[in-house]
Design a protein around this motif. Structure first.
Motif, PDB file in Angstrom:
ATOM      1  N   ALA A  12      -7.411   5.765  -4.239  1.00  0.00           N
ATOM      2  CA  ALA A  12      -8.580   6.148  -3.438  1.00  0.00           C
ATOM      3  C   ALA A  12      -8.305   7.432  -2.670  1.00  0.00           C
TER       4      ALA A  12
ATOM      5  N   TYR B  24       0.848  -1.189   0.000  1.00  0.00           N
ATOM      6  CA  TYR B  24       0.000   0.000   0.000  1.00  0.00           C
ATOM      7  C   TYR B  24       0.890   1.246   0.000  1.00  0.00           C
TER       8      TYR B  24
ATOM      9  N   SER C  10      -9.255  -2.467  -1.141  1.00  0.00           N
ATOM     10  CA  SER C  10      -9.401  -3.738  -1.867  1.00  0.00           C
ATOM     11  C   SER C  10      -9.349  -4.948  -0.927  1.00  0.00           C
ATOM     12  N   LEU C  11     -10.049  -4.827   0.211  1.00  0.00           N
ATOM     13  CA  LEU C  11     -10.131  -5.927   1.181  1.00  0.00           C
ATOM     14  C   LEU C  11     -11.601  -6.292   1.388  1.00  0.00           C
TER      15      LEU C  11
ATOM     16  N   TYR D 220     -17.302 -11.971   3.329  1.00  0.00           N
ATOM     17  CA  TYR D 220     -16.625 -10.829   3.952  1.00  0.00           C
ATOM     18  C   TYR D 220     -16.228 -11.243   5.367  1.00  0.00           C
TER      19      TYR D 220
ATOM     20  N   GLU E 207     -13.508  -0.919  -0.140  1.00  0.00           N
ATOM     21  CA  GLU E 207     -13.158  -0.878  -1.565  1.00  0.00           C
ATOM     22  C   GLU E 207     -11.858  -0.105  -1.786  1.00  0.00           C
ATOM     23  N   SER E 208     -11.668   0.960  -1.029  1.00  0.00           N
ATOM     24  CA  SER E 208     -10.442   1.748  -1.160  1.00  0.00           C
ATOM     25  C   SER E 208      -9.206   0.904  -0.856  1.00  0.00           C
TER      26      SER E 208
ATOM     27  N   GLU F 278     -12.780   5.880  -5.897  1.00  0.00           N
ATOM     28  CA  GLU F 278     -13.104   5.240  -4.613  1.00  0.00           C
ATOM     29  C   GLU F 278     -12.824   6.237  -3.487  1.00  0.00           C
TER      30      GLU F 278
ATOM     31  N   GLY G 118      -6.742   3.641  -9.951  1.00  0.00           N
ATOM     32  CA  GLY G 118      -7.342   2.948  -8.805  1.00  0.00           C
ATOM     33  C   GLY G 118      -6.985   3.578  -7.473  1.00  0.00           C
TER      34      GLY G 118
ATOM     35  N   ASP H  43      -3.245   0.944  -7.502  1.00  0.00           N
ATOM     36  CA  ASP H  43      -4.509   0.430  -6.981  1.00  0.00           C
ATOM     37  C   ASP H  43      -4.510   0.351  -5.449  1.00  0.00           C
ATOM     38  N   LYS H  44      -3.310   0.239  -4.853  1.00  0.00           N
ATOM     39  CA  LYS H  44      -3.230   0.162  -3.391  1.00  0.00           C
ATOM     40  C   LYS H  44      -2.863   1.509  -2.778  1.00  0.00           C
TER      41      LYS H  44
END
Length: 454
Positions: A296, A237, A390-391, A400, A387-388, A323, A294, A272-273
């Motif tokens: 956020a 991240y 991705s978990l 979940y 979503e931000s 996001e 991607g 994305d991370k």
């Protein structure tokens, strides 16, 4: 019949979409040994009664009392863990002065591990007690203290994403609080990443290292380039501050002749991370770049009221596919509660839509289409945060994690004004959003384990 680690019975609220919540009334929630929601069973399903009969009266069965409800655990996308020690002070001075007069001197004290432990123990416990099950943390420049924060998250059962902060530019940072030099900053970051990834192997709920340039004004070009390379090498991240205030946004424009978003992207820091805090002054090209990469946004509404010189156009950014989640931004934001930030997110958005200068006519005063609802702000604090990152967090649904807060609306010291036994559940939900205090949060569970109760 499956053997579940836990079976919960009660009514839950979870986001179906940004604008709409799902109400699961008197459902059963089947939690497996990994702490995942394996099955959700409605009262009319054939399995419902047989499962109840099997589990009732066992230690694995948990039935909510009347007036209690499940909410997903909150995801706080922006916390300065060391700044918990100054929360609620010095909020009346400009950002630049606040950092140099108060914040940097405080953060420099975290070279002392005893002091760091005291503050970090308390901030993690406090956030859990406020229903925050996942937190994205800035620590300090100190490698050892930053690792200690990750260890405290692991021990207390919070899902922690932790960054050792990089401040390697000798011109821009105080002498007593910065990295020794750029090579040291990068070596410390790499060692920190490896140590946290090792710790993660034995941490059920997960801990994650985060590449963390504080913001462009505190880093050299070589430092930023090196951090981008480390994020790619270890697939980590990334977090930083982006276009927060007039001063920060203008500084980057002067240095690179481009906006923060494009400068960060050129160093490999938008991916994305990536989660960028604030991002108030993004233009449409910046927003498109965030959507493409991607990246956020951590929206910090309380902090923005003090330091951002603006209200972020959340509704506009969302409409462009970015996001967005919520951040408390301790201690630029004084409150450790995402409930408080949910409330402020709604209020700030309405002030942006209606405008605030009464000497202008109504049609010139605000930015149309800016308001968000309480349902949308709840989405930001839960599903949007998940979503931000991705978990599989932030929603109460199958596959979940079981990250929940159990809210008690009948808590004697903080009773919610619900006088009708058959009150509409959407109204109950709204009352919880606006009125819950920490006393109402009876239990907090992360990854199927109880981590807080009162």
């Amino acid at each position: 019949m499956n053997q579940y680690m836990h079976l919960f019975q009660g009514t839950a609220f979870s986001s179906k979409s940004p604008k709409e919540i799902q109400i699961l009334k008197d459902y059963l929630f089947c939690i497996n040994t990994d702490g995942m929601i394996e099955k959700i069973i409605a009262p009319e399903d054939a399995d419902y009664q047989p499962l109840l009969d099997t589990y009732q009266g066992t230690n694995n069965f948990h039935q909510l009392a009347e007036g209690q409800y499940f909410l997903p655990g909150f995801v706080d996308l922006h916390v300065h863990a060391p700044q918990w020690a100054q929360s609620g002070t010095a909020l009346d001075i400009p950002l630049y002065d606040w950092l140099n007069t108060y914040t940097f001197p405080l953060e420099s004290k975290f070279s002392d591990l005893d002091f760091a432990k005291k503050v970090y123990d308390d901030v993690v416990s406090t956030l859990l007690a406020n229903g925050t099950t996942t937190a994205l943390y800035f620590a300090t420049v100190h490698k050892e203290a930053s690792l200690l924060l990750a260890e405290i998250c692991a021990t207390k059962g919070q899902r922690g994403l932790v960054g050792k902060v990089v401040m390697d530019d000798p011109e821009q940072n105080p002498e007593n609080y910065r990295d020794a030099d750029t090579p040291t900053a990068l070596a410390d970051t790499e060692e920190f990443i490896i140590a946290v990834q090792e710790l993660a192997k034995s941490t059920k709920q997960g801990v994650y290292p985060v590449v963390t340039p504080r913001f462009i004004p505190s880093c050299t070009d070589e430092g930023l380039q090196g951090l981008g390379a480390l994020a790619a090498k270890y697939d980590t991240y990334v977090q930083s501050h982006c276009s927060e205030s007039d001063w920060a946004h203008g500084y980057v424009q002067d240095r690179y002749n481009k906006n923060d978003a494009f400068a960060l992207h050129d160093f490999g820091l938008l991916r994305d991370k990536s989660v960028m805090a604030h991002s108030n002054f993004l233009d449409d090209q910046d927003v498109d770049l965030f959507a493409q990469t991607g990246t956020a946004i951590a929206h910090c509404p309380i902090s923005n009221a003090y330091f951002a010189n603006s209200v972020i156009p959340v509704a506009h950014f969302q409409s462009k596919g970015v996001e967005i989640g919520l951040g408390s931004d301790i201690s630029g934001g004084f409150s450790p509660s995402l409930f408080d930030n949910i409330r402020q997110a709604v209020m700030s958005s309405r002030m942006l839509e209606d405008g605030v200068n009464p000497s202008l006519s109504a049609q010139d005063r605000g930015v149309p289409g800016s308001r968000i609802t309480i349902h949308e702000a709840f989405y930001l604090a839960t599903a949007g945060g998940g979503e931000s990152l991705s978990l599989p967090i932030g929603r109460i649904q199958e596959n979940y994690v079981w990250d929940v807060q159990i809210i008690d609306t009948k808590c004697p010291s903080a009773k919610l004004p619900i006088f009708n036994d058959n009150e509409d559940l959407d109204d109950v939900f709204q009352k919880m959003m606006y009125l819950v205090r920490p006393e109402n949060i009876r239990e907090v569970w992360v990854q199927g384990d109880k981590v807080h109760s009162r």
